[in-house]
Design a protein around this motif. Structure first.
Motif, PDB file in Angstrom:
ATOM      1  N   VAL A   1      -5.755   4.334  -1.988  1.00 12.55           N
ATOM      2  CA  VAL A   1      -6.636   3.429  -2.485  1.00 12.55           C
ATOM      3  C   VAL A   1      -7.935   3.536  -1.910  1.00 12.55           C
ATOM      4  N   ASN A   2      -8.841   4.086  -2.693  1.00 10.09           N
ATOM      5  CA  ASN A   2     -10.277   4.315  -2.275  1.00 10.09           C
ATOM      6  C   ASN A   2     -11.201   2.868  -2.662  1.00 10.09           C
ATOM      7  N   ARG A   3     -12.032   2.650  -1.873  1.00  8.88           N
ATOM      8  CA  ARG A   3     -13.035   1.765  -2.267  1.00  8.88           C
ATOM      9  C   ARG A   3     -14.393   2.259  -1.594  1.00  8.88           C
ATOM     10  N   TRP A   4     -15.274   2.433  -2.550  1.00  6.84           N
ATOM     11  CA  TRP A   4     -16.676   2.944  -1.964  1.00  6.84           C
ATOM     12  C   TRP A   4     -17.778   1.980  -2.459  1.00  6.84           C
TER      13      TRP A   4
ATOM     14  N   ASP B   1     -18.928  -7.911  -4.389  1.00 11.59           N
ATOM     15  CA  ASP B   1     -17.815  -7.123  -5.112  1.00 11.59           C
ATOM     16  C   ASP B   1     -18.406  -6.265  -6.091  1.00 11.59           C
TER      17      ASP B   1
ATOM     18  N   TRP C   1     -19.248  -2.557  -4.723  1.00 11.04           N
ATOM     19  CA  TRP C   1     -18.042  -1.920  -4.691  1.00 11.04           C
ATOM     20  C   TRP C   1     -17.207  -1.330  -5.911  1.00 11.04           C
ATOM     21  N   GLU C   2     -16.782  -0.167  -5.658  1.00 11.43           N
ATOM     22  CA  GLU C   2     -15.717   0.267  -6.967  1.00 11.43           C
ATOM     23  C   GLU C   2     -14.572   0.851  -6.096  1.00 11.43           C
ATOM     24  N   GLU C   3     -13.352   0.485  -6.829  1.00 10.17           N
ATOM     25  CA  GLU C   3     -12.062   0.848  -6.258  1.00 10.17           C
ATOM     26  C   GLU C   3     -11.254   2.197  -7.304  1.00 10.17           C
TER      27      GLU C   3
ATOM     28  N   GLU D   1     -12.135   5.265   7.203  1.00 11.65           N
ATOM     29  CA  GLU D   1     -13.452   4.774   6.828  1.00 11.65           C
ATOM     30  C   GLU D   1     -14.585   5.569   7.253  1.00 11.65           C
TER      31      GLU D   1
ATOM     32  N   TRP E   1     -17.366   3.721   2.586  1.00 11.36           N
ATOM     33  CA  TRP E   1     -15.994   4.011   1.950  1.00 11.36           C
ATOM     34  C   TRP E   1     -14.841   3.919   2.799  1.00 11.36           C
ATOM     35  N   HIS E   2     -13.893   3.259   2.245  1.00 13.16           N
ATOM     36  CA  HIS E   2     -12.589   3.282   2.787  1.00 13.16           C
ATOM     37  C   HIS E   2     -11.570   3.829   2.054  1.00 13.16           C
TER      38      HIS E   2
ATOM     39  N   HIS F   1      -7.216   3.593   1.968  1.00 17.22           N
ATOM     40  CA  HIS F   1      -6.007   3.048   2.396  1.00 17.22           C
ATOM     41  C   HIS F   1      -4.905   4.035   2.004  1.00 17.22           C
TER      42      HIS F   1
END
Length: 158
Positions: free
Chosen positions: A17-20, A31, A34-36, A134, A149-150, A152
């Motif tokens: 699961v990317n969130r950047w 929010d 950010w994009e997931e 991250e 950028w994360h 998980h």
């Protein structure tokens, strides 16, 4: 944790699961900044755990990338090299090590949108089935950092 085999946890197939941040250098919060999106990575270790390789696909983004990680026993450090299908080039490495608590911290110099940045990767929350990665950039020589950028990651059941 033995620094020389620090990436042995990253073997197998993982859902990511990317969130950047939509803009990696814009510190504005919210929010909508950010994009997931999903990812899928296949990882392997080599050289008795002193090398690691993975390829990650981002199906909704239409690109993929790969990371080569190499351990230098003389320096007791890892060098992490990223390449993207979009550019076909190898980015400058980030280097560092794992601390006794199992967190890996890696730094390097790069460029983003024409600006020089210092890059930091942090690997943390490592278990047998999950991990967190991250990325953060600094434009002021490491005085302040903007995490952009994360990932998980969760191992797929066999």
């Amino acid at each position: 944790m033995d620094n020389s085999t620090g990436f042995t946890f990253l073997t197998g197939t993982y859902d990511v699961v990317n969130r950047w941040r939509k803009d990696f250098l814009d510190p504005t919060e919210g929010d909508d900044r950010w994009e997931e999106f999903p990812g899928l990575t296949h990882a392997s270790v080599h050289f008795d755990g002193r090398a690691s390789f993975d390829e990650i696909q981002f199906p909704t983004k239409g690109f993929s990338g790969l990371t080569l990680r190499l351990y230098d026993p003389a320096a007791d450090t890892w060098s992490l090299y990223w390449a993207s299908k979009r550019t076909g080039t190898l980015f400058p490495p980030v280097t560092g090590r794992f601390t006794p608590d199992g967190t890996g911290v890696f730094h390097g110099d790069d460029e983003h949108d024409g600006r020089e940045v210092e890059v930091r990767f942090v690997w943390s929350e490592i278990t047998e089935t999950t991990a967190h990665w991250e990325q953060a950039f600094s434009v002021d020589k490491g005085r302040t950092w903007l995490t952009n950028w994360h990932m998980h990651i969760t191992r797929r059941a066999t």
